[in-house]
Design a protein around this motif. Sequence first.
Motif, PDB file in Angstrom:
ATOM      1  N   LEU A 141       0.820  -1.215   0.000  1.00 46.18           N
ATOM      2  CA  LEU A 141       0.000   0.000   0.000  1.00 46.18           C
ATOM      3  C   LEU A 141       0.853   1.264   0.000  1.00 46.18           C
ATOM      4  CD1 LEU A 141      -2.795  -1.036   2.524  1.00 46.18           C
ATOM      5  CD2 LEU A 141      -2.789  -1.231   0.029  1.00 46.18           C
ATOM      6  N   GLY A 142       2.118   1.122   0.345  1.00 49.53           N
ATOM      7  CA  GLY A 142       3.036   2.258   0.287  1.00 49.53           C
ATOM      8  C   GLY A 142       2.885   3.248   1.420  1.00 49.53           C
ATOM      9  N   ASN A 143       2.233   2.847   2.504  1.00 50.25           N
ATOM     10  CA  ASN A 143       2.031   3.753   3.639  1.00 50.25           C
ATOM     11  C   ASN A 143       1.943   2.924   4.922  1.00 50.25           C
ATOM     12  OD1 ASN A 143       1.322   5.644   5.540  1.00 50.25           O
ATOM     13  ND2 ASN A 143      -0.449   6.442   4.434  1.00 50.25           N
ATOM     14  N   GLN A 144       3.013   2.886   5.677  1.00 46.91           N
ATOM     15  CA  GLN A 144       3.064   2.064   6.881  1.00 46.91           C
ATOM     16  C   GLN A 144       2.022   2.484   7.908  1.00 46.91           C
ATOM     17  OE1 GLN A 144       6.863   2.100   8.848  1.00 46.91           O
ATOM     18  NE2 GLN A 144       6.394   0.337  10.140  1.00 46.91           N
ATOM     19  N   ASN A 145       1.654   3.777   7.897  1.00 46.56           N
ATOM     20  CA  ASN A 145       0.687   4.282   8.865  1.00 46.56           C
ATOM     21  C   ASN A 145      -0.705   3.667   8.688  1.00 46.56           C
ATOM     22  OD1 ASN A 145       2.577   5.999  10.081  1.00 46.56           O
ATOM     23  ND2 ASN A 145       2.170   7.626   8.590  1.00 46.56           N
ATOM     24  N   LEU A 146      -0.962   3.116   7.517  1.00 50.61           N
ATOM     25  CA  LEU A 146      -2.269   2.500   7.280  1.00 50.61           C
ATOM     26  C   LEU A 146      -2.488   1.268   8.157  1.00 50.61           C
ATOM     27  CD1 LEU A 146      -2.690   2.741   3.392  1.00 50.61           C
ATOM     28  CD2 LEU A 146      -4.077   3.856   5.146  1.00 50.61           C
ATOM     29  N   PHE A 147      -1.399   0.664   8.621  1.00 53.85           N
ATOM     30  CA  PHE A 147      -1.552  -0.498   9.498  1.00 53.85           C
ATOM     31  C   PHE A 147      -2.281  -0.113  10.777  1.00 53.85           C
ATOM     32  CE2 PHE A 147       0.198  -3.280  12.911  1.00 53.85           C
ATOM     33  CZ  PHE A 147      -0.429  -4.451  12.504  1.00 53.85           C
ATOM     34  N   GLY A 148      -1.996   1.087  11.276  1.00 57.22           N
ATOM     35  CA  GLY A 148      -2.689   1.572  12.457  1.00 57.22           C
ATOM     36  C   GLY A 148      -4.169   1.765  12.202  1.00 57.22           C
ATOM     37  N   VAL A 149      -4.501   2.236  11.002  1.00 58.71           N
ATOM     38  CA  VAL A 149      -5.902   2.431  10.634  1.00 58.71           C
ATOM     39  C   VAL A 149      -6.615   1.085  10.572  1.00 58.71           C
ATOM     40  CG1 VAL A 149      -7.477   3.361   8.896  1.00 58.71           C
ATOM     41  CG2 VAL A 149      -5.301   4.516   9.339  1.00 58.71           C
ATOM     42  N   PHE A 150      -5.960   0.092   9.995  1.00 55.99           N
ATOM     43  CA  PHE A 150      -6.552  -1.249   9.921  1.00 55.99           C
ATOM     44  C   PHE A 150      -6.720  -1.851  11.327  1.00 55.99           C
ATOM     45  CE2 PHE A 150      -5.474  -1.092   5.433  1.00 55.99           C
ATOM     46  CZ  PHE A 150      -6.515  -1.818   4.860  1.00 55.99           C
ATOM     47  N   SER A 151      -5.796  -1.523  12.223  1.00 56.66           N
ATOM     48  CA  SER A 151      -5.914  -2.009  13.599  1.00 56.66           C
ATOM     49  C   SER A 151      -7.148  -1.432  14.270  1.00 56.66           C
ATOM     50  CB  SER A 151      -4.654  -1.642  14.397  1.00 56.66           C
ATOM     51  OG  SER A 151      -3.518  -2.303  13.877  1.00 56.66           O
ATOM     52  N   TRP A 152      -7.419  -0.169  14.043  1.00 58.84           N
ATOM     53  CA  TRP A 152      -8.634   0.448  14.586  1.00 58.84           C
ATOM     54  C   TRP A 152      -9.876  -0.166  13.968  1.00 58.84           C
ATOM     55  CZ3 TRP A 152      -9.062   2.908  18.893  1.00 58.84           C
ATOM     56  CH2 TRP A 152      -8.017   3.672  19.391  1.00 58.84           C
TER      57      TRP A 152
END
Length: 266
Positions: free
Chosen positions: A81-92
């Motif tokens: 996805l090219g954005n590591q911060n999205l993992f946090g969004v998926f966690s939420w």
Amino acid sequence: AIIGLLVNTLSVFSVKELPEGELVDTTDKKEIEQDEKYNLVQAAKLLAGNKYYMMICVTYILQQIYGAMISMGTYYATYILGNQNLFGVFSWAINIPLIIALVFTPTLVAKWNGMYKLNVMSYTLATISRALVAVAGYMGSGNVTLMLLFTAIAALGQGPWQGDMNAAIAACSEYTWLTKHKRVDGTMYSCTSLGVKLGGGLGTAITGWLLAASHFDSALTVQPDSCINMLKIMYLVIPFALDAIITFILSRMKVEEANEKLRAAV
């Protein structure tokens, strides 16, 4: 920790423990003491002979492997996805629906007169949703909006089992009592925790093996195609497959019905 506390608390309200007097004749103290005595070998036989308990153990192991695969989302977000911060969004997207489901689990258990139907229907929803997460993930570089939506629905479907699985263990313990007249509550819970540790170890090992086999290299900014394909399988396909297997197991876990028949036969 908070989710774990919620799970354990809600589980208490999801099941009603029957007094021993409703299960067997407990007026004979010597008989009671004899029923509560067993050695390690006998305990192992009692647990292995309880098919519902074995189903729960396998489910625990599969859930731990599932968690390990979902943790690969950090690599999926970074390299695909090219954005590591999205993992946090998926966690939420996982945790918030899960907490909501936990809140309503006791009410749903009471409304559906037990755990069986709720667990099967909700995990079926989770399985279908994880399949749709996979479909959205294979759309080009991944349709993040759809992936988040179906991830949230899948977590909502997994919530009831998370909330009542301790109650299901209690029902399994009751099944052993009704069939063998042995109390194995403590042993059963301890062995289940062993299943969690075993599943966690397996999950960690499997993810490591798969990453190594795909030639993952943390020093690379862009991973080889073999690694990209493996990350998609680990984060999209395997979680769906695990949910499908768990749903099948839950469809066979009619321990409440079995207990009712045994109590009626007394």
